[in-house]
Scaffold this active site. Structure first.
Site, short mmCIF file in Angstrom:
data_model
loop_
_atom_site.label_atom_id
_atom_site.label_comp_id
_atom_site.label_asym_id
_atom_site.label_seq_id
_atom_site.Cartn_x
_atom_site.Cartn_y
_atom_site.Cartn_z
N TRP A 187 47.46 -16.76 -47.46
CA TRP A 187 46.15 -16.13 -47.40
C TRP A 187 45.98 -15.20 -46.20
CZ3 TRP A 187 43.93 -15.55 -51.74
CH2 TRP A 187 44.04 -16.53 -52.73
N LYS B 266 36.31 -23.78 -53.21
CA LYS B 266 37.27 -24.79 -52.79
C LYS B 266 36.54 -26.07 -52.40
CE LYS B 266 40.15 -21.50 -53.34
NZ LYS B 266 40.74 -20.60 -52.35
N ASP C 249 38.85 -17.21 -41.70
CA ASP C 249 38.73 -17.53 -43.12
C ASP C 249 38.75 -19.06 -43.24
OD1 ASP C 249 39.04 -18.04 -45.81
OD2 ASP C 249 40.81 -16.77 -46.09
C1 LIG Z 1 41.12 -19.21 -52.35
C2 LIG Z 1 41.21 -18.56 -51.05
C3 LIG Z 1 40.93 -17.20 -50.88
C4 LIG Z 1 40.54 -16.30 -52.04
O1 LIG Z 1 39.32 -16.67 -52.56
P1 LIG Z 1 38.65 -15.87 -53.77
O2 LIG Z 1 37.27 -16.41 -53.76
O3 LIG Z 1 39.42 -16.24 -55.00
O4 LIG Z 1 38.71 -14.43 -53.49
C5 LIG Z 1 41.01 -16.68 -49.61
N1 LIG Z 1 41.36 -17.43 -48.56
C6 LIG Z 1 41.65 -18.74 -48.69
C7 LIG Z 1 42.02 -19.52 -47.48
C8 LIG Z 1 41.58 -19.35 -49.92
O5 LIG Z 1 41.86 -20.65 -50.04
#
Ligand SMILES: *Cc1c(COP(=O)(O)O)cnc(C)c1O
Length: 360
Positions: A103, A197, A173
């Site tokens: 990511w 998540k 993030d």
């Molecule tokens: C799933 C995820 C993303 C992407 O998320 P989307 O909502 O599908 O764009 C980005 N960063 C991390 C750490 C993730 O787990």
């Protein structure tokens, strides 16, 4: 088990607290006397305004978000933030990124389209199985921000100690660890994440941003990509993801009720310990991440033999455990044990894996 539900170890969209799903069910046809479902409501209505206001306030209470931070509810997932962050924050056109897995790599690729990206540390040399030492990074003076992915969902590494940014703005993030433990918001300039998540339904990103980082000189950017537009309009410049905000609000209230993020962290530590203790004593399975940097949320593990891994996945599926296949870039298996996964689910999965091991 009530409702005959399965234990769902998906990395996202992921399992939700049953209590929240039941509440939503009960409000589905007529939300608190409004005569309609939240899905059917105008986002400009009084009743909806109260839903979004309460959701924001509950999130502020949970995380202790200081008044000089804005909370934005945006669409485009976490992925759009890979672009919005450099577009809005690169004043000098330069940022430092730490590469710790899939990511952060994606975020780096997008930021490079906007400005200069300095990858000041990386764990690529060992397939992203650890967090590099970031206590004394080489950070140019005119760097606009330092970027991390605080929990790498695919590789299963997490930051237990934030990098030393040497006074620069930290952007994180937190998608796959949002609300899994207490967070000192003032350590960051921006915290963001997709909610699917650890919080709610897909299609919503939450951005917590320090007010002084919201620029009003970016009028050349498409309006939808300007933080300022969203901040000035209370996340309702256009129709927001009303439904996801409503569900997230329910989860915030649920977390407050069970004792907030301190209580959630205790439960998450206990859950992860059950699983890692099992991996550490197993002769068949092993975790892929160095113990110090293991994620509380996403646990990748392998047998060392891809065919046997596939057998394990089929075996657990048959026993009623879903979504244990590891991401293709890591292989093996992965158990995502987010906030809403009950400890009973983790214990049951460990028992199932022990049984497999005994039979092989
Ligand atoms: C799933 C995820 C993303 C992407 O998320 P989307 O909502 O599908 O764009 C980005 N960063 C991390 C750490 C993730 O787990």
């Amino acid at each position: 088990m009530k409702y005959n539900r399965t234990y769902n170890f998906s990395a996202g969209p992921a399992t939700m607290p049953e209590e929240v799903l039941e509440e939503i069910r009960d409000e589905m046809m007529n939300y608190r006397g409004s005569g309609m479902c939240v899905m059917e409501m105008s986002h400009r209505s009084k009743v909806y305004q109260q839903i979004i206001d309460e959701a924001e306030q509950d999130l502020r209470d949970l995380m202790g978000i200081p008044d000089n931070y804005k909370v934005l509810f945006l669409q485009g997932g976490a992925t759009l933030q890979f672009s919005m962050i450099p577009m809005n924050l690169m004043k000098n056109g330069k940022a430092v990124y730490i590469e710790t897995g899939a990511w952060s790599k994606k975020a780096i690729a997008e930021a490079k389209k906007v400005g200069e990206v300095i990858v000041a540390a990386s764990s690529k040399d060992k397939n992203y199985t650890y967090i590099p030492d970031c206590s004394d990074l080489d950070i140019p003076e005119d760097t606009d921000y330092v970027y991390i992915c605080e929990n790498e969902t695919i590789h299963g590494v997490t930051w237990n100690k934030l990098p030393n940014t040497k006074g620069h703005v930290l952007v994180s993030d937190q998608s796959s660890m949002f609300l899994s433990k207490p967070c000192n918001v003032s350590d960051y300039g921006v915290i963001y994440g997709g909610v699917q998540k650890n919080i709610g339904p897909a299609g919503l990103a939450i951005v917590i941003i320090r007010e002084d980082l919201i620029r009003d000189d970016l009028t050349d950017l498409p309006v939808y990509l300007q933080y300022k537009i969203h901040a000035d309009n209370g996340s309702m410049y256009n129709t927001p993801n009303c439904w996801a905000i409503y569900v997230c609000g329910k989860v915030f209230k649920y977390l407050k009720k069970i004792g907030g993020l301190e209580a959630m962290e205790r439960i998450n530590i206990e859950k992860a310990k059950v699983f890692y203790d099992f991996l550490d004593q197993s002769k068949l399975f092993k975790g892929t991440v160095v113990p110090e940097d293991r994620s509380l949320m996403n646990i990748p593990f392998v047998t060392g033999d891809p065919d046997l891994d596939a057998e394990v996945i089929a075996y657990t599926k048959k026993a009623g455990f879903e979504n244990l296949k590891g991401h293709k870039s890591v292989g093996g298996l992965r158990a995502s044990v987010y906030n809403a996964m009950p400890i009973d689910g983790v214990i049951a999965l460990v028992d199932c894996l022990k049984k497999f091991e005994a039979e092989h």
